[in-house]
Structures are given as C-alpha cells and as structure tokens.
Design an enzyme around this catalytic site. Structure first.
Site: not given
Ligand SMILES: NC(=O)c1ccc[n+]([C@@H]2O[C@H](COP(=O)([O-])OP(=O)(O)OC[C@H]3O[C@@H](n4cnc5c(N)ncnc54)[C@H](O)[C@@H]3O)[C@@H](O)[C@H]2O)c1
Length: 338
Positions: A36, A64, A131, A155, A159, A183, A296, A298
């Site tokens: 989205n 979305d 995560s 958060y 998960k 991680f 922080r 959590g």
């Molecule tokens: N980056 C980290 O440190 C990390 C660590 C562990 C897990 N994760 C998980 O990995 C996944 C991706 O993380 P990221 O770092 O790439 O985050 P990010 O925010 O860069 O990417 C998430 C993407 O999802 C899209 N999005 C958000 N809500 C949406 C919705 N309702 N409908 C459609 N699209 C939507 C956003 O536009 C974005 O492009 C997430 O589930 C996050 O919880 C990330």
C-alpha cells in the site's frame, strides 16, 4: 504476466521485501509486489528492475492487506501465484506499545485476510517474516527455535499470534508454511540503489544513525540500562541481502511432509548498540553526536541466534560481516541523497 510459478511478495516495496524481490528476479522468478506504499516508495520497482537487468520480472499491485477484496483481486488477476512471501506489516516496537489496536489490525488481522484469500485461491505455500522478538528475554543464549516464546511488546505478541494462526491454517489446508524469525537486518544491496528508506520516523538503529549524520536528528539516543557489559542492548545483526537469500533457500526447501517449519535467520553473533555505533564511525570516518537514553519499554537485554537449523536444513550461509553491513548502509544512504 502469465508465467507459471509467480511469487507474491507482500510489502515488496519495503526494506526487506525489496531485497527479497531482487533476489527472486535474479533467479528468474516472476514476482508480484502487493503493497500500500505506506512506508516505502514505488521507485523501488524501477530500482529492482534495473538491478535485475532483464532477469525475472516484477509487477506492482497497489493494495492493502486489511482489505479482503483487494487480496482476492490480486489472486484473481495473477492466477499463477504459487507462493506468498509475506513481508507487509508494521514493525516498530515502540509504536506498537502506543497503537496496539492498529498493530493488531494490520499485522494479525491483515495476515488472516491474506491467509483466507490464499485458501480461496488454493495457494498453499507461505513464507512469513517473523521476528526474534517472539523470544523475549531468554535465559539461554544463543536462541534456538525451540526456546520458549515470551514476547515483551505488542509487536512481538502480534508475531506470536500470527505464528499460532499459521499452525491452525496449515492444519486445515495442508501445504508448506515456512516461518523465518529474523534477527536484526541492517545494510543494503551493494549497489546502493536499495536500502532501509522508511517514510515514517525511523525506529531501527541504522536509519536512526543515518538520520543523525545527515542532520535530520540533532543527536543519536543510544538506549542504556540493559544488563550487558556496556549497558546497551546486544543484538544479532544480519546483512539484509543474506536475509533475502534466506527466503530463496526457504522457497527451495522441500521437506518430506507438509507442515510448519521455523528457522532463525541471524548471523549467530551479538554486537551491542554502542559497538555498532563505534564500528560505523570507524567504517565511515564520520562523527556522531550521541547521548545515552533510558531503556526502551518492551526491549530485551540481549538476543542472538543459534542459526544451525537454517545452515543445515535450508543450506543457507550468511556471507557478510558487520563492516559490510555498515559500509553498504552508508553507500545506500549517500545514493538516496543524489
Ligand atoms: N526490519 C527489521 O528490523 C525486521 C526485523 C524482524 C522482522 N521484520 C518484519 O519483516 C517485515 C518487513 O519489514 P521491513 O523492515 O521491510 O519493513 P518496511 O516498513 O520497510 O516494509 C513493510 C512494507 O509493508 C507495506 N505495508 C505496510 N502496511 C501495509 C498494508 N496494510 N498493506 C499493504 N502493505 C503494507 C509498507 O508500505 C512497506 O513497503 C515486517 O513484517 C517486519 O515485522 C522486520
């Protein structure tokens, strides 16, 4: 797009999703990105297309995950989708404490909508971005996949709830569900064309460091008060390209039986926040104005992976070390300013 074996990547414009999309394209896959655009730019599609240089292909479907009709539409439009890699979601631990309802609606309910749409479309191969926050404060380090789950934040609780729902979904529908517990992904593709470029205020360490060096933040707050040698939290940092390659290995994974398979994706080493900041300064020669903040809510003291299962069963091997992660993140940041 009519190729067999199309991969749907939700959140494919985002930090992790974009690197996954590129790795898939480089292996010749057809990819549909469902996003989205709430935390990423559509320009990512041009960047991955340029980097993949004619290999694979990618379409963007703007939608979305909280809208079931939009999820159905993507499966109807792309009937060749065989696998879903689910990276869309909200990811800030701090924001999840402030906005628990929003986080549950997008992360938990959104994923349930996606799973229901997959069920209607008959798609049974699912790879999920989980995560290490699911583990919480474990007494035993490194963390094994079998460690008890004890998330400290909304958060992390999201998960855990999603993972539980995935077990129920798989039991009902069959198929292969791979849960990847990331991680701390940092770094960027070595071209500098992709990276962690959130639209929202950065909550993760590297974007915060980069915002400080570019003057967007007056100083970097390094959270202290943790039960570690230098008082700052210890985490397992993994290069995002290594992480993305873990998804390719998960895609190729062919267990003997249908089921839910869980893997840690981490380097298997811990660095403190202060060590990362010091290493960034050493790698780039920059100075960073810093101050110690309070712990922080959590957040756990220390968290690093036992990655043996992924190494052995997914045949995955991280290639990059901390200095590569930091220099590639810096390169990506400089490129984003050009
Ligand atoms: N980056 C980290 O440190 C990390 C660590 C562990 C897990 N994760 C998980 O990995 C996944 C991706 O993380 P990221 O770092 O790439 O985050 P990010 O925010 O860069 O990417 C998430 C993407 O999802 C899209 N999005 C958000 N809500 C949406 C919705 N309702 N409908 C459609 N699209 C939507 C956003 O536009 C974005 O492009 C997430 O589930 C996050 O919880 C990330």
């Amino acid at each position: 797009m009519s190729n067999a074996d199309t991969i749907l990547v939700t959140g494919g414009l985002g930090y992790i999703g974009s690197h996954v999309v590129l790795e898939l394209m480089e292996e010749g896959h057809s990819v549909v990105v469902f996003d989205n655009g709430s935390n990423a730019s559509r320009d990512v599609i041009d960047s991955v297309s340029r980097l993949a240089a004619g290999k694979g292909r990618v379409d963007l479907f703007e939608g979305d995950i909280t809208e079931p009709a939009q999820m159905d539409k993507v499966f109807q439009e792309y009937s060749a989708i065989s696998t879903v890699i689910h990276c869309a979601g909200l990811k800030s631990v701090a924001e999840s404490e402030r906005e628990p309802d929003l986080y549950r609606a997008v992360n938990v309910t959104g994923t349930s909508h996606l799973l229901s749409a997959m069920e209607r479309a008959g798609v049974k191969h699912f790879i999920f971005s989980s995560s290490a926050t699911v583990y919480g404060n474990s007494a035993i380090l490194p963390m094994l996949e079998t460690a008890p789950l004890s998330p400290q934040s909304q958060y992390g609780k999201n998960k855990v709830e999603i993972e539980k729902n995935l077990h129920a979904w798989q039991k009902k529908n069959g198929g292969i569900v791979v849960v990847l517990r990331y991680f701390n992904p940092i770094g960027a593709h070595k071209s500098g064309l992709l990276g962690d470029r959130p639209k929202k205020e950065a909550a993760n360490l590297l974007p915060a460091i980069l915002e400080t060096v570019s003057g967007k933040r007056p100083e970097l707050t390094i959270y202290g008060g943790y039960n570690t040698p230098d008082g700052t939290g210890i985490r397992d940092y993994i290069h995002v390209v290594d992480l993305a390659r873990g998804h390719l290995q998960a895609l190729k994974y062919e267990p003997d039986n249908d089921g839910v398979y869980i893997f840690n994706l981490g380097l298997g080493k811990g660095y403190s926040t202060q060590q990362v900041v010091d290493a960034f300064i050493q790698e780039t020669g920059l100075t960073i104005k810093q101050r110690r903040g309070q712990r922080r809510e959590g957040d756990v003291d220390a968290c690093y992976a036992d990655n043996t299962r992924a190494l052995q069963q997914l045949n995955w091997k991280p290639e990059y070390q901390l200095n590569d992660m930091l220099s590639h993140a810096w390169l990506s940041h400089k490129s984003s300013l050009m």
